[in-house]
Design a protein around this motif. Structure first.
Motif, PDB file in Angstrom:
ATOM      1  N   GLU A 124       0.851  -1.191   0.000  1.00  0.00           N
ATOM      2  CA  GLU A 124       0.000   0.000   0.000  1.00  0.00           C
ATOM      3  C   GLU A 124       0.887   1.241   0.000  1.00  0.00           C
ATOM      4  OE1 GLU A 124      -4.101   1.421   2.259  1.00  0.00           O
ATOM      5  OE2 GLU A 124      -2.805  -0.105   3.154  1.00  0.00           O
ATOM      6  N   GLY A 125       0.499   2.222  -0.802  1.00  0.00           N
ATOM      7  CA  GLY A 125       1.255   3.474  -0.856  1.00  0.00           C
ATOM      8  C   GLY A 125       2.194   3.596  -2.037  1.00  0.00           C
ATOM      9  N   VAL A 126       2.235   2.589  -2.927  1.00  0.00           N
ATOM     10  CA  VAL A 126       3.166   2.667  -4.061  1.00  0.00           C
ATOM     11  C   VAL A 126       2.740   3.713  -5.085  1.00  0.00           C
ATOM     12  CG1 VAL A 126       4.087   0.326  -3.869  1.00  0.00           C
ATOM     13  CG2 VAL A 126       2.016   0.729  -5.219  1.00  0.00           C
ATOM     14  N   VAL A 127       1.425   3.973  -5.175  1.00  0.00           N
ATOM     15  CA  VAL A 127       0.909   4.995  -6.100  1.00  0.00           C
ATOM     16  C   VAL A 127       0.037   5.948  -5.297  1.00  0.00           C
ATOM     17  CG1 VAL A 127      -0.460   5.483  -8.149  1.00  0.00           C
ATOM     18  CG2 VAL A 127       0.885   3.380  -8.033  1.00  0.00           C
ATOM     19  N   GLN A 128       0.439   7.219  -5.239  1.00  0.00           N
ATOM     20  CA  GLN A 128      -0.332   8.200  -4.478  1.00  0.00           C
ATOM     21  C   GLN A 128      -0.400   9.525  -5.222  1.00  0.00           C
ATOM     22  OE1 GLN A 128      -0.033   8.037  -0.003  1.00  0.00           O
ATOM     23  NE2 GLN A 128       1.974   7.224  -0.526  1.00  0.00           N
ATOM     24  N   LEU A 129      -1.480  10.237  -4.952  1.00  0.00           N
ATOM     25  CA  LEU A 129      -1.708  11.548  -5.554  1.00  0.00           C
ATOM     26  C   LEU A 129      -1.847  12.593  -4.464  1.00  0.00           C
ATOM     27  CD1 LEU A 129      -2.492  13.262  -8.163  1.00  0.00           C
ATOM     28  CD2 LEU A 129      -4.876  12.806  -7.490  1.00  0.00           C
ATOM     29  N   VAL A 130      -1.103  13.684  -4.574  1.00  0.00           N
ATOM     30  CA  VAL A 130      -1.327  14.837  -3.702  1.00  0.00           C
ATOM     31  C   VAL A 130      -2.591  15.526  -4.196  1.00  0.00           C
ATOM     32  CG1 VAL A 130      -0.428  17.064  -2.927  1.00  0.00           C
ATOM     33  CG2 VAL A 130       1.127  15.127  -3.209  1.00  0.00           C
ATOM     34  N   GLU A 131      -3.632  15.501  -3.386  1.00  0.00           N
ATOM     35  CA  GLU A 131      -4.926  16.001  -3.848  1.00  0.00           C
ATOM     36  C   GLU A 131      -5.079  17.504  -3.688  1.00  0.00           C
ATOM     37  OE1 GLU A 131      -8.140  13.718  -2.283  1.00  0.00           O
ATOM     38  OE2 GLU A 131      -7.351  11.814  -3.050  1.00  0.00           O
ATOM     39  N   SER A 132      -4.275  18.119  -2.854  1.00  0.00           N
ATOM     40  CA  SER A 132      -4.334  19.575  -2.719  1.00  0.00           C
ATOM     41  C   SER A 132      -3.842  20.225  -4.008  1.00  0.00           C
ATOM     42  CB  SER A 132      -3.473  20.044  -1.553  1.00  0.00           C
ATOM     43  OG  SER A 132      -3.381  21.464  -1.546  1.00  0.00           O
ATOM     44  N   THR A 133      -4.609  21.180  -4.511  1.00  0.00           N
ATOM     45  CA  THR A 133      -4.203  21.906  -5.716  1.00  0.00           C
ATOM     46  C   THR A 133      -3.535  23.234  -5.373  1.00  0.00           C
ATOM     47  OG1 THR A 133      -6.412  22.911  -5.901  1.00  0.00           O
ATOM     48  CG2 THR A 133      -6.028  20.851  -7.103  1.00  0.00           C
ATOM     49  N   ASP A 134      -3.353  23.486  -4.094  1.00  0.00           N
ATOM     50  CA  ASP A 134      -2.676  24.705  -3.655  1.00  0.00           C
ATOM     51  C   ASP A 134      -1.191  24.613  -3.997  1.00  0.00           C
ATOM     52  OD1 ASP A 134      -1.246  26.596  -1.706  1.00  0.00           O
ATOM     53  OD2 ASP A 134      -3.350  27.036  -1.273  1.00  0.00           O
ATOM     54  N   ARG A 135      -0.611  25.717  -4.398  1.00  0.00           N
ATOM     55  CA  ARG A 135       0.807  25.731  -4.777  1.00  0.00           C
ATOM     56  C   ARG A 135       1.727  25.397  -3.611  1.00  0.00           C
ATOM     57  NH1 ARG A 135       1.615  30.831  -9.015  1.00  0.00           N
ATOM     58  NH2 ARG A 135       0.193  30.040 -10.625  1.00  0.00           N
ATOM     59  N   GLU A 136       1.212  25.546  -2.400  1.00  0.00           N
ATOM     60  CA  GLU A 136       2.024  25.210  -1.229  1.00  0.00           C
ATOM     61  C   GLU A 136       2.437  23.741  -1.262  1.00  0.00           C
ATOM     62  OE1 GLU A 136       1.739  24.847   3.628  1.00  0.00           O
ATOM     63  OE2 GLU A 136       0.166  25.955   2.568  1.00  0.00           O
ATOM     64  N   ALA A 137       1.581  22.882  -1.824  1.00  0.00           N
ATOM     65  CA  ALA A 137       1.904  21.455  -1.887  1.00  0.00           C
ATOM     66  C   ALA A 137       3.173  21.221  -2.694  1.00  0.00           C
ATOM     67  CB  ALA A 137       0.736  20.691  -2.494  1.00  0.00           C
ATOM     68  N   VAL A 138       3.316  21.947  -3.788  1.00  0.00           N
ATOM     69  CA  VAL A 138       4.518  21.825  -4.621  1.00  0.00           C
ATOM     70  C   VAL A 138       5.736  22.329  -3.866  1.00  0.00           C
ATOM     71  CG1 VAL A 138       5.619  22.585  -6.760  1.00  0.00           C
ATOM     72  CG2 VAL A 138       3.194  21.985  -6.754  1.00  0.00           C
ATOM     73  N   GLN A 139       5.561  23.451  -3.149  1.00  0.00           N
ATOM     74  CA  GLN A 139       6.668  24.001  -2.376  1.00  0.00           C
ATOM     75  C   GLN A 139       7.154  23.005  -1.324  1.00  0.00           C
ATOM     76  OE1 GLN A 139       8.077  26.967  -3.116  1.00  0.00           O
ATOM     77  NE2 GLN A 139       6.604  27.239  -4.775  1.00  0.00           N
ATOM     78  N   VAL A 140       6.238  22.262  -0.734  1.00  0.00           N
ATOM     79  CA  VAL A 140       6.616  21.242   0.246  1.00  0.00           C
ATOM     80  C   VAL A 140       7.414  20.133  -0.432  1.00  0.00           C
ATOM     81  CG1 VAL A 140       5.757  19.518   1.868  1.00  0.00           C
ATOM     82  CG2 VAL A 140       4.645  21.748   1.736  1.00  0.00           C
TER      83      VAL A 140
END
Length: 418
Positions: free
Chosen positions: A175-191
């Motif tokens: 479990e966890g081999v394929v995941q999507l960051v669901e937040s579309t806020d640009r902060e997610a990319v910065q993280v």
């Protein structure tokens, strides 16, 4: 859960999954890929419904037509995504491949073996098919993947990721081999830029702005995919019927992709014969033609091409055309403006073709073929993670081998260093 917590939690889960995935058998990985393909097709209606939401949002917000085309999913495109996964499953597993083994004078046997990168973070724009391609290639090469798609495709990406993750887990992958960051806020990319503890590499796939943002801000190592300011040069010794067909295909078969042609260079000896024909064909395909002063003298009502045009990746029904004196001037133009993605020459002259191949610095260089072939599927890689235009680690369409690294393995028999 806030944005930072979401990204870090999923990255931790991916890191844990990657350790288990690295030593899973080819049989199990292939079983999972085939299950993912089957589940994609079974979930077609669910995925299309999610995609309709994204398409409606895109139209309401004025997304340009070429970008809407990249966002659009159809039954045929979903079938293509599934087929890509099946093709990846048929490829030889790169993990564990011994690249070399040599015996040293002291008896040590020293070799290199191919191993996964680990956790791959992929940041991409409105291309939901990338979700399936990236997941398949990463899993086959033993990597966990953390995806972060663009806001324009969030519903499509959620639907596809849920289908793929469920199928992979039920087939026996961790479990966890394929995941999507669901937040579309640009902060997610910065993280993601700073997650060196959990991400082994970041791969941006999109326009110049996205790529440069990742390259300039990430402390995680980056494999840079490239902007495609691609050229086709029509030589004085070209077959003009072939040149016409390749030009139309390279520009209009699908405009919103990085391997479409953006500038056409035409030898002066055939310009008066060829330009009226090709420009009429391009206009019939609703393509705006911009030309240098020599083009404007040959064909009426052509908008002037500026210095900016020569350097622009349009991703639209727009083409810049320049008349050149000879092959050397074409090579000089390409050297100045190319993004080193894909370049083509149309000629029946072997010497000129070979000179073009030798001197053009690009990831893919063509003789008498459309630049639209620069694609992992077309190159027999099953799919691609992107087209790399850099020279370190990977260049050109990146398939499963490019998602691996090497480690040295050493067999001894009690040797000590003196």
């Amino acid at each position: 859960m806030n944005i930072k917590e979401e990204v870090i939690t999923k990255a931790k889960e991916a890191k844990k999954a990657a350790k288990a995935l690295a030593n899973i058998s080819s049989v199990l990985k292939n079983k999972a890929l085939l299950a993912m393909a089957d589940e994609l097709e079974r979930s077609t209606e669910e995925i299309l419904a999610a995609n309709r939401e994204d398409m409606d949002f895109g139209r309401d917000n004025g997304l340009p037509e070429p970008l809407l085309d990249r966002l659009l999913l159809t039954e045929e495109r979903i079938e293509g995504m599934a087929q890509g996964l099946r093709e990846v499953a048929q490829l030889d597993d790169p993990i564990g491949e011994v690249l070399e083994m040599k015996k040293r004078p002291n008896g040590l046997k020293i070799g290199q073996v191919r191993v996964p990168l680990g956790v791959i973070g992929i940041i991409y724009e409105a291309r939901p098919n990338v979700t399936a391609d990236a997941a398949g290639l990463c899993l086959k090469s033993g990597n966990a993947v953390l995806l972060r798609g663009g806001s324009n495709a969030i519903n499509s990406n959620k639907a596809i990721t849920n289908v793929l993750a469920k199928a992979a887990y039920e087939a026996g992958l961790p479990e966890g081999v394929v995941q999507l960051v669901e937040s579309t806020d640009r902060e997610a990319v910065q993280v993601m830029f700073k997650l060196n503890k959990y991400l082994d590499v970041l791969i941006p796939r999109g326009g110049a702005g996205l790529i440069q943002a990742v390259v300039n801000n990430s402390t995680v190592p980056v494999i840079e995919t490239g902007v495609g300011n691609c050229h086709t040069y029509i030589d004085s010794e070209a077959d003009l019927d072939m040149a016409k067909d390749i030009t139309i295909n390279a520009k209009t078969q699908r405009t919103g992709v990085c391997n479409s042609m953006e500038t056409l260079l035409v030898h002066e000896d055939i310009a008066e014969e060829f330009l009226p024909i090709i420009i009429e064909e391009l206009k019939n395909k609703d393509t705006l033609v911009k030309g240098c002063s020599r083009v404007q003298k040959i064909v009426d009502n052509i908008e002037a091409a500026t210095e900016e045009d020569w350097a622009t990746e349009y991703l639209d029904y727009i083409l810049a055309i320049r008349v050149v004196n000879d092959l050397d001037e074409a090579l000089s133009h390409i050297d100045k403006y190319s993004t080193k993605h894909s370049e083509a020459i149309i000629t029946e002259n072997y010497t000129k073709a070979q000179k073009f191949l030798d001197l053009v610095d690009a990831a893919a260089v063509y003789v008498n073929a459309s630049t639209r072939f620069t694609d992992g599927g077309q190159f027999g890689l099953g799919a691609e993670i992107g087209i790399s235009t850099q020279k370190l680690h990977a260049r050109g369409p990146m398939g499963i081998n490019q998602l691996t690294t090497n480690k040295y393995i050493i067999y001894g028999n009690g040797q000590i260093r003196e």
